[in-house]
Design a protein around this motif. Sequence first.
Motif, short mmCIF file in Angstrom:
data_model
loop_
_atom_site.label_atom_id
_atom_site.label_comp_id
_atom_site.label_asym_id
_atom_site.label_seq_id
_atom_site.Cartn_x
_atom_site.Cartn_y
_atom_site.Cartn_z
N VAL A 173 44.27 -13.71 -49.74
CA VAL A 173 43.88 -15.11 -49.91
C VAL A 173 44.11 -15.49 -51.36
CG1 VAL A 173 42.04 -16.81 -49.69
CG2 VAL A 173 42.15 -14.88 -48.09
N THR A 174 44.88 -16.56 -51.58
CA THR A 174 45.15 -17.06 -52.93
C THR A 174 44.58 -18.46 -53.06
OG1 THR A 174 47.21 -15.78 -53.01
CG2 THR A 174 46.93 -17.52 -54.65
N GLN A 175 43.64 -18.63 -53.98
CA GLN A 175 43.00 -19.92 -54.22
C GLN A 175 43.38 -20.41 -55.60
OE1 GLN A 175 38.88 -18.86 -53.75
NE2 GLN A 175 38.95 -18.89 -51.52
N GLN B 251 43.47 -25.53 -53.45
CA GLN B 251 44.31 -25.10 -52.34
C GLN B 251 44.08 -23.62 -52.09
OE1 GLN B 251 48.72 -24.43 -52.50
NE2 GLN B 251 48.77 -26.14 -51.03
N SER B 252 44.04 -23.26 -50.80
CA SER B 252 43.84 -21.86 -50.40
C SER B 252 44.91 -21.48 -49.40
CB SER B 252 42.44 -21.68 -49.80
OG SER B 252 42.28 -20.37 -49.28
N VAL B 253 45.56 -20.34 -49.64
CA VAL B 253 46.58 -19.83 -48.73
C VAL B 253 46.14 -18.44 -48.27
CG1 VAL B 253 48.99 -19.19 -48.41
CG2 VAL B 253 48.41 -21.11 -49.92
N LYS B 254 45.97 -18.31 -46.96
CA LYS B 254 45.54 -17.04 -46.38
C LYS B 254 46.65 -16.49 -45.50
CE LYS B 254 42.11 -15.02 -43.23
NZ LYS B 254 40.90 -15.28 -42.41
N GLU B 255 47.05 -15.24 -45.75
CA GLU B 255 48.08 -14.58 -44.96
C GLU B 255 47.53 -13.29 -44.39
OE1 GLU B 255 52.17 -16.17 -47.09
OE2 GLU B 255 51.42 -14.17 -47.60
N THR C 239 44.93 -24.37 -46.67
CA THR C 239 43.83 -25.33 -46.71
C THR C 239 43.82 -26.05 -48.05
OG1 THR C 239 42.49 -23.91 -45.27
CG2 THR C 239 41.34 -25.64 -46.48
N THR C 240 43.75 -27.38 -48.02
CA THR C 240 43.62 -28.18 -49.24
C THR C 240 42.30 -28.92 -49.19
OG1 THR C 240 44.84 -30.00 -48.20
CG2 THR C 240 46.10 -28.45 -49.53
N GLU C 241 41.61 -28.96 -50.33
CA GLU C 241 40.32 -29.63 -50.43
C GLU C 241 40.33 -30.57 -51.62
OE1 GLU C 241 37.70 -26.30 -50.77
OE2 GLU C 241 37.36 -26.17 -48.61
N LYS C 242 39.81 -31.77 -51.41
CA LYS C 242 39.71 -32.77 -52.47
C LYS C 242 38.30 -33.34 -52.47
CE LYS C 242 44.57 -34.20 -52.25
NZ LYS C 242 45.51 -35.36 -52.06
N ASP D 189 41.35 -20.93 -62.96
CA ASP D 189 41.19 -21.65 -61.69
C ASP D 189 41.85 -20.92 -60.52
OD1 ASP D 189 39.76 -23.68 -62.85
OD2 ASP D 189 41.50 -24.93 -63.25
N SER D 190 42.28 -19.69 -60.73
CA SER D 190 42.97 -18.94 -59.69
C SER D 190 42.14 -17.72 -59.27
CB SER D 190 44.35 -18.48 -60.18
OG SER D 190 44.98 -17.67 -59.22
N THR D 191 42.03 -17.53 -57.96
CA THR D 191 41.31 -16.38 -57.39
C THR D 191 42.17 -15.74 -56.32
OG1 THR D 191 39.15 -17.39 -57.80
CG2 THR D 191 39.24 -15.60 -56.21
N ILE D 192 42.33 -14.42 -56.40
CA ILE D 192 43.09 -13.67 -55.40
C ILE D 192 42.15 -12.67 -54.72
CG2 ILE D 192 44.98 -12.06 -54.99
CD1 ILE D 192 46.43 -13.29 -57.34
N ILE D 193 42.11 -12.73 -53.38
CA ILE D 193 41.28 -11.83 -52.59
C ILE D 193 42.19 -10.98 -51.71
CG2 ILE D 193 39.40 -11.64 -50.92
CD1 ILE D 193 38.55 -14.47 -51.76
#
Length: 318
Positions: free
Chosen positions: A126-128, A136-140, A158-161, A101-105
């Motif tokens: 970007v870490t999803q 949850q997505s964190v973009k730096e 960003t959080t999505e539900k 469930d983890s994606t790193i871009i």
Amino acid sequence: APAEPQDEKSSKTYSISNGSIKYGRTEESEKRKTADGEIETHRVRMPSYGGDQRVLMERQTRTKKLPDGTIQKEHILKNPDGSNRLVPIEIIREKIKTDGDSTIIEREVLKQDYAGRWQPSRKERVTQTGPEAARQSVKEVREPTAWGDWKLVDRQVTTEKAAEGEKQSRSVQQVPDAHGRLADYEVRQERTTKGGDKEITDVSVQRRDMQDTDHPKLILVERSKTEQTKSADGRVMKKSTTESDLVAGGASRNVTPGAPKVVEEKTEVEVPGPEGASRRTVTVKERGAADREMRPSSQIVQETDSKGNVRQIFIPAR
């Protein structure tokens, strides 16, 4: 044995009329398979003064899949130079790695320096995490300083539900303030609910007040509500109302004090036709900087035939 993937090519031409001025724009796309991925090219052509259809922009994306599942992408943007030769002006390199469930871009933007050497000008990570129903997505974003190190200049969480009949998202973007410290710049919240043939979307966007260095509060840029209904004959209607602390389409504050004012009302009606054809009409009302009343602003009529050809007419009201 499965069939080998085939190369793809497509072309779309748009005819544009503005009063007595008429011109066309052509968008070309082609995709070619390679041994370890694919190469996709997009081009935009527009007529020059000489009458020929010159390439205005070309973007090429090369995708490669590594043995460990990592996906590498390289985007090359080209523009014509003074001699009308396509030359690269920007290169973006991406590396995408997924584990459960983890994606790193990881993304790197390169531009040419004064000597013509390609140098990184921007780095993004970007870490999803989490499943699609709660992600949850964190973009730096980091940029180089004059001393050669990399400084964090943009952070967005960003959080999505998602649940049955409902989707929610909340995004907070931080950028440096007047003192160089990361502080909230924009907060965006969105909620969509579905029930039967009706869909309601609520959007709220708040942004930093740039007139105050200490930004004690955020300005309401947009608070909109859109209701979409679909009738039994396929007719789709959207009605939206937008409130804001700013005038419609601008960055200036409302002249009159008090609560946020309604700055835009939009109605969109799409009527299906035979064999997949359709007609969409968008009518917009806006309130100007010095005008307290809502007045008609524009109307857009878009007609699509059964072959996918589109004809769009923009009718300004003022």
